[in-house]
Design an enzyme around this catalytic site. Structure first.
Site, mmCIF file in Angstrom:
data_model
loop_
_atom_site.group_PDB
_atom_site.id
_atom_site.type_symbol
_atom_site.label_atom_id
_atom_site.label_comp_id
_atom_site.label_asym_id
_atom_site.label_seq_id
_atom_site.Cartn_x
_atom_site.Cartn_y
_atom_site.Cartn_z
ATOM 1 N N GLU A 28 -16.241 25.213 -62.863
ATOM 2 C CA GLU A 28 -16.121 26.958 -62.776
ATOM 3 C C GLU A 28 -15.832 26.930 -64.553
ATOM 4 O O GLU A 28 -16.169 27.564 -64.833
ATOM 5 C CB GLU A 28 -15.783 27.129 -62.140
ATOM 6 C CG GLU A 28 -15.924 27.595 -60.233
ATOM 7 C CD GLU A 28 -17.311 28.158 -60.378
ATOM 8 O OE1 GLU A 28 -17.192 29.007 -60.929
ATOM 9 O OE2 GLU A 28 -17.791 27.940 -59.148
ATOM 10 N N ASP A 79 -20.705 22.619 -54.247
ATOM 11 C CA ASP A 79 -20.733 23.641 -53.423
ATOM 12 C C ASP A 79 -21.738 23.482 -52.304
ATOM 13 O O ASP A 79 -22.029 22.764 -52.039
ATOM 14 C CB ASP A 79 -20.697 25.243 -54.341
ATOM 15 C CG ASP A 79 -22.222 25.187 -54.395
ATOM 16 O OD1 ASP A 79 -22.985 24.268 -54.602
ATOM 17 O OD2 ASP A 79 -22.234 26.053 -55.901
ATOM 18 N N HIS A 108 -16.167 24.297 -88.790
ATOM 19 C CA HIS A 108 -16.450 24.970 -88.079
ATOM 20 C C HIS A 108 -17.147 26.304 -87.876
ATOM 21 O O HIS A 108 -17.373 26.373 -86.659
ATOM 22 C CB HIS A 108 -14.538 24.921 -88.627
ATOM 23 C CG HIS A 108 -14.767 26.293 -86.485
ATOM 24 N ND1 HIS A 108 -14.194 26.021 -85.277
ATOM 25 C CD2 HIS A 108 -14.258 28.539 -86.792
ATOM 26 C CE1 HIS A 108 -14.075 27.792 -84.903
ATOM 27 N NE2 HIS A 108 -14.162 28.301 -85.553
ATOM 28 N N ASP A 125 -22.801 21.517 -60.234
ATOM 29 C CA ASP A 125 -22.459 23.351 -60.096
ATOM 30 C C ASP A 125 -24.166 23.712 -60.849
ATOM 31 O O ASP A 125 -24.495 23.635 -62.034
ATOM 32 C CB ASP A 125 -21.280 23.888 -60.335
ATOM 33 C CG ASP A 125 -21.274 25.697 -59.500
ATOM 34 O OD1 ASP A 125 -22.573 25.702 -58.604
ATOM 35 O OD2 ASP A 125 -20.998 26.286 -60.535
ATOM 36 N N GLU A 162 8.778 38.750 -88.301
ATOM 37 C CA GLU A 162 7.138 39.800 -88.543
ATOM 38 C C GLU A 162 7.051 40.612 -87.521
ATOM 39 O O GLU A 162 6.232 41.939 -87.647
ATOM 40 C CB GLU A 162 6.319 38.449 -88.224
ATOM 41 C CG GLU A 162 6.266 36.928 -88.672
ATOM 42 C CD GLU A 162 5.659 37.415 -89.950
ATOM 43 O OE1 GLU A 162 4.820 38.327 -90.245
ATOM 44 O OE2 GLU A 162 4.970 36.167 -90.236
ATOM 45 N N ASP A 190 0.657 -1.464 -0.311
ATOM 46 C CA ASP A 190 -0.117 -0.033 0.050
ATOM 47 C C ASP A 190 1.184 1.111 0.295
ATOM 48 O O ASP A 190 1.242 1.704 1.337
ATOM 49 C CB ASP A 190 -1.145 -0.174 1.229
ATOM 50 C CG ASP A 190 -1.967 0.878 1.613
ATOM 51 O OD1 ASP A 190 -2.274 1.580 2.040
ATOM 52 O OD2 ASP A 190 -1.468 2.264 -0.004
#
Length: 1435
Positions: free
Chosen positions: A1299, A1263, A1159, A1211, A1065, A513
């Site tokens: 983004e 987000d 295009h 998004d 140029e 003890d």
């Protein structure tokens, strides 16, 4: 070595050693190079004996030369060496390697015609083929000799060891010499397990076979008798032809070498595979934080040589990427050097710069004065009240600490009885009998730990230990103790610590003890006199008899003391006896979880020999390692460990003590890569103001964290003996070693885990952790705060981390991370600039480092002129005279640093404001504050990203740099105050073709306002003369012309020398500006010139562009336009003919009209135009640029996103008052988009379910919008098993891909909007164009092709992994023809129709199917006599 070195002898060897490795270099060829070449040839399965003759050298050159373009540096070095050796054999006089290579090229060119003629003559003579697989039998017939298992075995080894690195191609070429298509297919089948690679190879073979069929059409009509049919593509590949047909084609007259043709196709495919398996891009070459700049440059140019690009592009990469990808320390110096610096100047300027060591040197000098002062004060404050009593640890035997603070490992086994093999909860012993030998008592040695012991095995409970105390025993006790073998009981407190004790020869069970003062026993008869006494206990007072000088023996240890006898409920041994026998209450250190570490795939540990060391270094290392071994940091190992890393010793700065260093460079190369847990150091400007602050330092940080047991063997090192008197002493690390690449990341990770519980329990405490530095702040009163600090220290101590008192800072100012922190302000630690009469390169480097460090709080600091002094190839010790500009700059900086400037702390309730000021000469300073004149942080910006720029572009770049810095420190973007008027900004912004996002800002009227010096008109100027200009140059002669033709009949041409097409140029523009009035229209066909002038630069590194800028400023109005070349436009065609005469050839191309028509309908990008109509890129770019709808802005700048096949970003964007929901597949750029009725969770969830029904969606990144955080979207994600991740608020970069795609989609919608009535129709048209009509990026695919390719590849990879895991469940027993005994079991690597590939130990073998038995592995089983391999079920 003797055999290898005998390649040359006598005069030839003398000639060999006179040849230089490089032109003008100092190093020359030596004998060791021949030894190295012999070993390399063995690796490539070539005979080293070929080096002994010139003919053999030529054979080697012919084998190696085809693989030079894709080969490694070692392969190129081998080729160069053999070329030089050939010249020595032939007695050709060469001075260096380059001359030898030129000679070889000359010889090859001369002999080419002779070789071709000889080959033709050979075919005419119809001589017998000497190809190895086809031989002539006794009857004169040409028969096939099957490719040998040894060759196949060598090929399998090559693929397994090299993993499709560039060396595989020459190895394949050598092993397949003269092989038939059947032999080549046998070789491919043996490595068929590499399914992805084989699929690529198959595709290449199919393409080449189709091309062969197109070029060699089948002749009409039947084949004449006696004539062989011509081989088709599939015949050459061996799928539709027999072996006899292949032999006939290869040996016929004329011969068709189907084997060589097929081999060439395979090599083409292998080249593609090599590029896929070795995907080192120049963009990936970045300088590590601690990597020397020279090593980084070597890696950069090694990769650059392998890049498939023109020389112009490579030059651009060198000028831009080399600086851009350097680490921050080197980058600062390189950018200050400017664009014109050479590689030698860069390398000289960056000697010894970079990484924490550089920062540490800068900080150490800045702190030197402060540290010296503090040391003196601490010595004066020392309390010398009496000599301190030294304690001794019974765990390791060292003085100065007790066992609970000991870092040495605890012993393994049961914590109750001490035996290994079970845990304490399973222990059957009634009481503790855990005895340790060789106690660390006085006059005794410390116990030795076994090598495998580590802190990870320590118990996690409190434990009671008994040791010899400091109190002296009686003579009898001492004498008796000296004759007794002392042992060391260890008793855990899981149960009551009951032990059997002997009191005056009587046995009793008693409780140890540590809380009781006295020893109290129940009724026991003791001799001698006693006296009555009353003692108090928990249950009240009891009467006892007190006996003096009672002999007690506990666990073999004896003591003499006072014993009380009375009615106690349990026998108690109190502290009066426990202290005599040295009993202590211990708190063992908790185990730190080890982080598993592995080597890189296919690599083994380092085996670098220890270099010789001096006697004093060996003695120093022996002492250091003995101490480390006692502390459990390292363990001795035996000869079974084959690994070795060299060690050495250096003396500590200003000390006689030695420091051990381990050269872990080789181990670092072989160790797996780690993710840096912390990407930068914390900044005091981001700290919130706190009432109470403390700064702690963790002692011996790395040595407190255990190293993975399985990895320890690779850290082995040896301490040699003098004159090899005895074998060296071998050790390995048990803890994280200093200098090993994994230590910082593992330590940071471990520390974060350990601090996590404390952070959760004490949310009011703010802890900033960087390596072993801890900043702890709170708003508690100082007493409460310090109590919490002690709790934190105790918490760390429980895990084995000590926080030394001498580095525990309790009072301000606090020295932390090179900063000085006060309660309400902060600054950098005192910066003193040295006063010197002469400055070396090293001095100036240190000076620039100090000034850069100080610039974060001292505004207006400049270093440009000082950095210019570092240009040129100079040694660190070279003395540099200061220029007048540099002296002025240094004097200004001294004046700025004279008065100390402080920054304040961050207040989250107030807005951040960033103010930028222009200093001139391309230098800018900025201040970030919340209240005027109270700066949080300052800084400077002096980048020049391009050769031609203006102040507005630089201002934009500075704003973006400050925005990024603010997000890192404070998590939000400040409001900007910029020195530019709104009108000036808007004028430039609307015209600038590659506009990027910048945040909210306002005008501030400070000196050096930014303005546009000239403006280009958007429409032709009526009444002004129109100049059609052009320039041309010849690449070979460097001669050129520039000129113009006007609509009023004027024309002019000037001749130029040493020029390029781009320069001519620009020269033409200059001529037009010089000869025109105040208003002028200029028309050019050069995209290059148009791009430079339209960006409206006001400064340039090009003298010619600066002259053009001066002429533009003089004009009132200038209109600059572009037209496509060679399209029959009047003035353009005239001036083109004028300047092209005798200079260039004009190429007219078909298909331009069709390309323009497509295009105009789809607005596809230039890559798709070039791919679909087979046009050169420059023509395709001109077609796109001439479209008025596609000339608004340039293409988006692509970054690098680490992504897997299942990730999508979502998004919402707005157009024409409607909501468009956009989903982007991150890996491919594929888009799904719809106009939705409302931005609600319900509509978003419905869109998400539609997306998941079409494509495999694993993760969505959105987000924090209300529709994405809604319950409906969460439910849809749950049902479809989709993981949802959210971006960072206020940070547009976190949703970067979607983004960017929003902008791209809106741009395409603008191009096709007039073709659709409703927006939802235009959206779907734009999605179609983006997904299928725009090509580029990875593989040159469109986005639609790329997503399908990615998903298909993912499925194939997963299936391949399944097959690999299934095939590894089998074992193979095998035998060969020479030995009939069955061998095995071996590991099955691949199973073919006629053979299997197996791995037996480390050797890979090819075994015929009939000689192998494949058996499923059922795990370990007991086999009886009748259990034979041949009786088990075969697969």
């Amino acid at each position: 070595m003797g055999a290898r070195a005998s390649v040359l002898s006598g005069g030839k060897l003398d000639a060999w050693e006179k040849i230089r490795l490089r032109p003008g270099g100092k190093k020359k060829y030596r004998l060791k190079h021949l030894v190295w070449a012999s070993r390399e040839l063995e690796r490539f399965a070539l005979n080293p004996g070929l080096l002994e003759t010139p003919e053999g050298c030529l054979q080697i050159i012919e084998q190696i030369q085809p693989a030079i373009k894709t080969g490694t540096e070692e392969l190129k070095s081998l080729f160069n060496l053999v070329a030089v050796l050939y010249c020595v054999h032939r007695k050709i006089d060469v001075k260096d390697t380059k001359e030898a290579l030129d000679k070889i090229e000359e010889i090859q060119n001369k002999s080419q015609q002779k070789t071709q003629q000889a080959a033709a003559d050979k075919e005419k003579d119809n001589k017998v083929s000497q190809n190895y697989p086809i031989v002539q039998n006794a009857q004169g017939q040409m028969v096939h000799q099957a490719i040998s298992p040894r060759t196949l075995n060598a090929w399998v080894k090559v693929v397994e060891e090299k993993a499709f690195s560039p060396e595989v191609i020459p190895m394949f070429s050598a092993l397949s010499e003269g092989a038939t298509p059947q032999d080549l297919n046998a070789m491919l089948n043996t490595v068929g397990g590499h399914q992805a690679a084989m699929q690529m190879l198959k595709d290449t073979i199919n393409e080449e076979a189709a091309e062969w069929d197109r070029v060699h059409p089948v002749h009409a009509g039947p084949i004449p008798p006696g004539q062989m049919r011509e081989p088709r593509g599939s015949d050459i590949a061996g799928t539709t032809s027999t072996l006899q047909e292949q032999i006939a084609w290869m040996t016929g007259n004329p011969a068709i070498p189907v084997g060589d043709i097929y081999k060439r196709w395979i090599i083409l495919g292998l080249n593609k595979i090599v590029r896929m398996y070795s995907p080192v891009s120049i963009l990936d070459i970045k300088q590590g934080p601690k990597e020397p700049f020279r090593d980084y440059v070597d890696r950069f140019f090694k990769t650059l040589r392998a890049e498939q690009a023109t020389q112009d592009v490579k030059n651009w990469m060198t000028e831009t990427l080399l600086v851009q990808n350097a680490n921050p320390d080197c980058k600062t110096i390189l950018r200050a050097l400017g664009q014109g610096a050479s590689i030698e100047e860069m390398m000289t300027a960056c000697q010894g710069v970079g990484g924490p060591s550089h920062k540490a040197r800068v900080l150490a000098e800045a702190m030197s004065q402060v540290t010296n002062t503090n040391t003196a004060i601490m010595m004066q404050k020392g309390n010398f009240k009496g000599q301190r009593k030294f304690v001794k640890c019974f765990n390791c035997g060292k003085e100065g600490h007790i066992a609970r603070n000991c870092r040495a490992p605890r012993k393994k086994g049961c914590w109750k009885c001490g035996r290994e093999g079970h845990q304490m909860k399973d222990c059957t012993e009634r009481q503790a009998k855990f005895f340790r030998e060789n106690l660390a008592f006085q006059q005794r040695e410390a116990r030795k730990f076994s090598p495998e012991q580590a802190r990870t095995n320590s118990p996690t409970s409190r434990e009671l230990r008994v040791r010899r105390g400091d109190d002296p025993l009686s003579e009898a006790g001492a004498a008796e103790g000296q004759g007794t073998s002392l042992s060391f009981p260890q008793i855990t407190l899981w149960q009551r610590p009951l032990v059997t004790v002997k009191i005056e020869g009587q046995l009793r069970e008693a409780l140890l003890d540590t809380g009781a003062d006295d020893t109290v026993l129940e009724e026991i008869n003791l001799p001698g006199k006693w006296k009555p006494k009353m003692i108090g206990g928990i249950g009240g007072f009891i009467k006892v008899r007190q006996y003096e000088q009672v002999a007690i023996e506990i666990c073999g240890k004896k003591a003499i003391g006072t014993v009380l006898v009375g009615p106690t409920p349990v026998n108690i041994i109190g502290r009066n006896i426990l202290t005599q026998i040295g009993c202590t209450l211990n708190f063992p250190i908790s185990p730190i979880e080890t982080v598993p570490v592995k080597l890189k795939p296919g690599m083994d540990g380092p085996k670098v020999k220890q270099w010789p060391l001096t006697e004093e270094k060996i003695k120093a290392l022996t002492e250091i390692c003995t101490e480390m071994e006692k502390e459990g940091k390292i363990s001795r190992i035996g000869p079974e460990n084959p690994y070795s890393t060299p060690i050495f010793a250096i003396k500590k700065k200003d000390s006689t003590k030695w420091r051990k260093l381990v050269d872990f460079r080789e181990l670092n190369k072989r160790t797996q890569d780690f993710w840096e847990v912390q990407l930068g150091i914390p900044h005091p400007a981001g700290l919130k103001k706190k009432k109470s602050v403390s700064v702690l330092d963790v002692g011996d940080a790395y040595f407190s964290v255990p190293l993975d047991k399985e990895f320890r063997k690779y850290t082995a090192f040896t301490i040699p003996s003098i004159n090899n008197e005895t074998p060296g002493i071998r050790y390995q690390y048990n803890v994280l070693p200093q200098g090993w690449k994994g230590s910082p990341a593992i330590f940071q990770s471990s520390m974060t885990k350990i601090l996590a519980p404390f952070r959760e329990q004490n949310p009011e405490m703010v802890i900033y952790q960087y390596m072993d530095d801890l900043y702890v702040g709170s708003d508690l009163e100082i007493g409460q705060h310090r109590a919490k600090i002690e709790e934190l220290r105790a918490h760390l101590l429980k895990w084995g981390f000590t926080t030394p008192d001498k580095k525990h800072q309790k009072e301000p100012p606090f020295l932390w991370m090179g900063y000085e922190l006060h309660p309400d302000k902060w600054t950098v630690q005192t910066v003193k600039l040295p006063e010197k009469d002469s400055w070396t390169v090293n001095d100036i480097q240190k000076l620039v480092g100090k000034l850069n460090w100080a610039s974060q709080i001292y505004p207006n600091i400049k270093v440009k002129q000082l950095c210019k002094l570092l240009r040129g190839a100079k040694a660190l010790t070279d003395i540099i005279p200061l220029t007048k500009e540099a002296e002025l700059e240094l004097a200004e900086n001294r004046e700025i640093l004279r008065e100390p400037i402080h920054g304040v702390y961050y207040d989250p309730s107030k807005d951040l404001i960033a103010e930028i000021r222009k200093q001139g000469q391309g230098q800018w300073t900025y201040q970030i504050y919340q209240e005027p004149f109270k700066n949080l942080k300052t800084g400077k910006y002096a980048k020049m990203r391009t050769a031609h720029t203006n102040d507005i572009k630089q201002l934009t770049e500075a704003v973006q740099k400050i925005s990024t810095e603010s997000i890192v420190i404070w998590g939000k973007i400040p409001k900007f105050r910029l020195p530019i008027q709104k009108e000036t900004w808007e004028t430039w912004w609307t015209e600038y073709w590659q506009a990027t996002w910048i945040p909210e800002w306002e005008f501030v009227n400070t000196p050096h306002l930014v303005k546009l010096w000239y403006q280009l008109e958007t429409e032709p100027i009526a009444g002004a003369e129109t100049y059609y200009i052009d320039g041309a140059a010849n690449r070979e002669t460097k001669l050129g012309k520039a000129g113009y033709v006007t609509d009023r009949g004027k024309q002019k041409v000037v001749s130029l020398t040493e020029t390029t097409n781009q320069k001519t140029e620009l020269q033409a523009i200059y001529l037009a500006l010089q000869d025109s009035g105040l208003e002028v229209n200029i028309v050019t066909d050069s995209q290059y010139a148009l791009g430079i002038i339209q960006a409206q630069p006001d400064k340039s590194e090009s003298e010619l562009v600066n002259q053009i800028i001066e002429e533009l400023i003089k004009k009132e109005k200038v209109y600059l336009s572009w037209v496509p070349a060679h399209k029959g436009i009047g003035g353009n065609e005239q001036v083109d003919k004028l300047v092209s005469s005798g200079v260039r050839k004009v190429l007219f191309l078909d298909g331009i009209d069709k390309a323009q028509e497509e295009h105009e309908r789809y607005h596809n990008n230039w890559r798709a135009v070039a791919s679909d109509f087979n046009l050169p890129p420059i023509v395709a770019k001109e077609i796109v640029a001439s479209c008025d709808k596609c000339q608004l802005k340039g293409e988006a700048m692509h970054g690098q996103v680490d992504c897997s096949p299942g990730i999508w970003q979502l998004d919402c964007t707005h157009l024409e008052g409607q909501v468009i929901l956009v989903a982007v597949h991150v890996a491919s750029g594929y888009i799904e988009a719809e106009v939705i009725p409302a931005e609600t969770g319900k509509e978003t969830a419905y869109f998400l379910l539609k997306l998941a029904s079409r494509w495999p969606v694993k993760v969505i990144h959105t987000d924090n919008g209300s529709n994405f955080t809604s319950a409906a979207v969460k439910a849809a994600c749950w049902w479809a098993d989709i993981q949802q991740e959210f971006g960072i608020p206020y940070n547009p970069q976190s949703q970067g891909v979607v983004e960017s795609m929003n902008k791209e989609l809106k741009k395409i919608i603008g191009q096709v909007r007039d073709q659709a009535e409703h927006l939802k129709t235009a959206v779907q048209m734009a999605v179609f164009i983006h997904n299928f009509k725009r090509k580029g990026g990875i593989g040159g695919y469109s986005a639609g092709e790329r997503i399908i390719d990615i998903i298909a590849t993912d499925i194939q990879t997963k299936e391949l992994q399944k097959q690999i895991s299934n095939i590894q469940k089998f074992r193979v027993y095998y035998r060969d023809s020479r030995d009939p005994i069955w061998k095995g079991p071996a590991k099955l690597l691949w199973k073919g129709e006629g053979a299997v590939v197996i791995q037996d130990n480390s050797e890979i073998k090819v075994v015929p199917r009939r000689e192998a038995k494949i058996i499923r592995d059922y795990g370990k089983q007991m086999a009886g006599d009748d259990c034979v391999a041949s009786r088990q079920d075969e697969d």
